[in-house]
Design a protein around this motif. Sequence first.
Motif, mmCIF file in Angstrom:
data_model
loop_
_atom_site.group_PDB
_atom_site.id
_atom_site.type_symbol
_atom_site.label_atom_id
_atom_site.label_comp_id
_atom_site.label_asym_id
_atom_site.label_seq_id
_atom_site.Cartn_x
_atom_site.Cartn_y
_atom_site.Cartn_z
ATOM 1 N N THR A 297 77.043 82.744 128.598
ATOM 2 C CA THR A 297 76.060 81.519 128.465
ATOM 3 C C THR A 297 76.018 81.045 126.810
ATOM 4 N N PRO A 298 76.062 79.841 126.792
ATOM 5 C CA PRO A 298 76.206 79.226 125.342
ATOM 6 C C PRO A 298 74.879 79.440 124.629
ATOM 7 N N LEU A 299 74.839 80.206 123.480
ATOM 8 C CA LEU A 299 73.532 80.231 122.573
ATOM 9 C C LEU A 299 73.593 79.524 121.362
ATOM 10 N N GLY A 300 72.483 78.866 120.919
ATOM 11 C CA GLY A 300 72.355 78.358 119.547
ATOM 12 C C GLY A 300 72.146 79.326 118.576
ATOM 13 N N GLN A 301 72.043 78.865 117.477
ATOM 14 C CA GLN A 301 71.806 79.378 116.214
ATOM 15 C C GLN A 301 70.557 80.106 116.350
ATOM 16 N N ASP A 302 69.603 79.615 117.067
ATOM 17 C CA ASP A 302 68.167 80.213 117.211
ATOM 18 C C ASP A 302 68.258 81.119 117.993
ATOM 19 N N PHE B 91 78.830 62.975 126.085
ATOM 20 C CA PHE B 91 78.405 64.666 125.957
ATOM 21 C C PHE B 91 78.082 65.218 124.452
ATOM 22 N N ALA B 92 76.891 65.710 124.709
ATOM 23 C CA ALA B 92 76.435 66.358 123.444
ATOM 24 C C ALA B 92 75.684 67.902 123.845
ATOM 25 N N PHE B 93 75.627 68.791 122.727
ATOM 26 C CA PHE B 93 74.685 69.882 122.703
ATOM 27 C C PHE B 93 74.026 70.075 121.449
ATOM 28 N N PRO B 94 72.739 70.916 121.713
ATOM 29 C CA PRO B 94 72.003 70.961 120.431
ATOM 30 C C PRO B 94 72.559 71.559 119.361
ATOM 31 N N GLN B 95 73.395 72.768 119.404
ATOM 32 C CA GLN B 95 73.667 73.533 118.304
ATOM 33 C C GLN B 95 74.784 74.296 118.309
ATOM 34 N N ARG B 96 75.618 74.490 117.321
ATOM 35 C CA ARG B 96 76.749 75.341 117.509
ATOM 36 C C ARG B 96 76.618 76.783 117.678
ATOM 37 N N GLY B 97 77.576 77.307 118.231
ATOM 38 C CA GLY B 97 77.158 79.048 118.542
ATOM 39 C C GLY B 97 78.215 79.410 119.192
ATOM 40 N N GLU B 98 78.312 80.631 120.214
ATOM 41 C CA GLU B 98 79.190 81.076 120.915
ATOM 42 C C GLU B 98 78.263 81.468 122.208
ATOM 43 N N THR B 99 79.449 81.681 123.279
ATOM 44 C CA THR B 99 78.787 82.147 124.589
ATOM 45 C C THR B 99 78.496 83.867 124.354
#
Length: 976
Positions: A164-169, A198-206
Amino acid sequence: MNLPQLPVLPDLLLPLARRGTEILSRARDASPDCEALLPATWPQARQQALARVCACSDFVVVQLDRCPWILAELLERKILERSLAPGEIAADLQARLQGCDDEAELMRILRDFRNLHQVRIVWRDLNRQADLIETCRDLSALADSCIDQACQWLYPRLCTLYGTPLGQDGQPQRMVILGMGKLGAFELNLSSDVDLIFAFPQRGETVGASRTLDNQTFFIRLGQRLIKVLDAVTIDGFVFRVDMRLRPYGASGALAFSFAALDEYYREHGRDWERYALIKARVVSGDQQASDALLQMLQPFVYRRYLDFSAIESLREMKRLIQFEVQRKGLAENIKLGGGGIREVEFIAQVFQLIHGGYDPALQQRALLDVLTTLRQHGYLRRSVVAELADGYRFLRYVEHALQAIADRQTHTLPHGEADRARVACMLGCADWTAFCEQLAFWRERIDKHFQRLITKPAVGWSEPGVAEWRALWCENWTETAVLPRLQQAGFRDAESAWQRLCTLRDSAQVRGMQVLGRERLDIFMPCMLLAIAEQSEPDQVLVRVLPLVEGIARRSRYIVLLLENRAALRRLLSLCGASAWIAEQITRFPVLLDELLDAKRLYNPPAAAELAYELNGLLLRLPEDDLEQQMETLRRFKQAHRLRVAVSEIVGTLPLMKVSDYLTWLAEAILEQVLALAWRQLVARYGQPRCSDGSPCDPGFLVLGYGKVGGIELGHESDLDLVFIHNGEPGSETDGIKLIDSAQFFIRLGQRMIHLLSTQTASGRLYEVDMRLRPSGAAGLLVSSMTAYEHYQSRDAWTWEHQALVRARPLSGCPRLAREFLRVRGAVLGRARDLQTLRVDVSEMRARMRANLGTRSTAAGTAGKAFSAQERFDLKHDAGGIVDIEFMVQYAVLAWSHRYPELLRHTDNIRILDGLAQTGLLSGTEVRLLQEAYKAYRIAAHRLSLQKQSGVVSGDRFHDERQAVMRIWRELGLF
């Protein structure tokens, strides 16, 4: 603007209308459920509605014929003849997807769902059970549901694979999908594609899987799967065509961006056309909180906090580019892009939004008709103007739906077929096509009048705004990240490569070393040229081909000034460079050819044979007789100019293949005539005149024979000349000048001089490569033969292949008496009776050797009945079933049968010899036509490849039928 509710079907469409009854009958027979839901007795109104739909829409007929349950379901659920409530389409799809666990099943459900609702929407639109607003709203809701629920279905399955992709928060991330254009404004048309970002709120990792991805990679993969699910064409059709080109950096950009990356892009690199595109942007999938944040972030870029009158200049530039494309592609009948079309109404509304929307929030709307209402209410436009724009827009949108309802094709061009025209007229409530065209012309004229008043200004010269932007790009020290979007916006597919090429030119020693005046001229010219290149259909290709020319002429400012002062010439240059690599190379090698671009009438109309000879003779008469260098340059420039004119005429389609070869052959003949005259004068001035066989002074007693392509009147743009020289000198005699030489030696030197004049490389290139290997005894023989020796050799010593070559031989220039003598010898040699079996063996063995040495490995053998594959290569000239096979068959036929049919010797070109074979009955008319059409097709392909600087080798599966036919006839002639 009101449309009739129940248009009457014209007689032409009645047979199509009866398709509905036939479909219902088959459906009842196929299923008891359908029989119950589709009773034989229907209300008359419904029968008429079915007839109208089946008469006007092939798409509906195909769907109902393929899936009769569609109509049954629509009637059972009572949704065919009523409006749907908000959210009803989404709820319907959600119910259908319950329990779906397979992506293939997902794709099938989506396509069946789309087809069902598309039939419903078309039915209601064509029967005027729904107005324009409802039709567009339902189509947009259908797209929203398919996009959103497909994304929701795919997301958890990708999370299972990649985590699951998670944001920095630390919060899970979901993809936010922006619907652009008509989708964003709830204005989708019947066969529209969907423009998405296509967009997504924040960078991060799954997290949660063995394989970790960064968020951007995850959402790119999700986007790719979503596009496949929606866009791929299967046996059930497609859901929606997906267009992603409105995303940052266009087709070369990443498929998905974080909110921060989008914000940075639009702040740093956003262009006015992107503001225009984002006016209608709407979130069609994604959680509400993230969606609101994204739209708020984009708002300052779209709507400036001041009166932004620069927007009108940007829209003018966009419209100008569209108009150029309309003219270039012949889209005058395009109701979207053409004058007075849908796009002009949109431009009118959006220019007010971009100028005033920053401080007047009432203009920050998506739907065009709502914007027009606001413009009237707030006093931006008069009531009468808004009324005409709104009514004209509705009419054009109804026309758009009518065009697309026929076959579910995304088209905006008026039909040409009688039946489709009758359909469109009927769907618009017009009595016939003429009445429809009158109504269409009325609304387009009204729209265009308002557009011209509000948007367009008179065209100006090189000071127009587009040039200023290109000047900044060329002259200022822009960074690559700043310039690449501009190049992409201008249509460059490989913007990075284009920018590197421009930088290489700008930083080259050739440019850096220019004098001040020349550099100033170049700096004025380059932005103008770049603007013009951006208007070409393939700007990358044009740039690659034209920059070597610019570098070559940078220090010769005459050519820069020529192109600056003749905009039409510049446009012709760019157009021709885009169309032909060969033309681009020729003009680069010989910039003097730029002068030919000044006169379009002359450029596109090469002269006939007599005019060619007259013009060349006049040019040479103006030169001093002893100025050989100037004479050679004049000959070369003449050839280059006329060869260019022929190539241009071939590209634009004013000269068919046979005429192209005629002109190129006439050009060679005119040049050979003058070259012989020049060489003769030079030799006579030095040695005097030789004596002919009858003792009289020769004038010239010399004949130039053309073999091969020039003999067969089939020259190409880069063909060499197969020549043979014959003289009629008196044996043992001498010339009559101060410096005496043997007459035979004189003619050998005359031949050598001609070859020198033809093939010497000068600053203007060479005239022709000359091949003399077809002379008696080949390379071992004398350069020039006497007619007596020539006749003796052809009669007694020549090989069969040399007689084959003689079939295409003819006099090109020189002594008329010798020409007549040659024709006598040729007739006698070719017209004698031969042993056919020996002839077949000789011809076949020579052809086999040629194939082995010159053909491609994979296809040279020419196995009977072989199916040629795309993995193989086909040499148009040398491989089995190709050009040479046809030539050999023609030559075999002449050698085999001309003793009985001397008329076969009348011509030297293959097409007319084949005509002769048909007329004499030696080959059937069908066989001759097959050979002629194959021969022309091969040569057309070879010419086109030549103009692109490509070899005459194509995919092995091309010309499959032609090759098989040629090989069959080859075998039927007894050749092997």
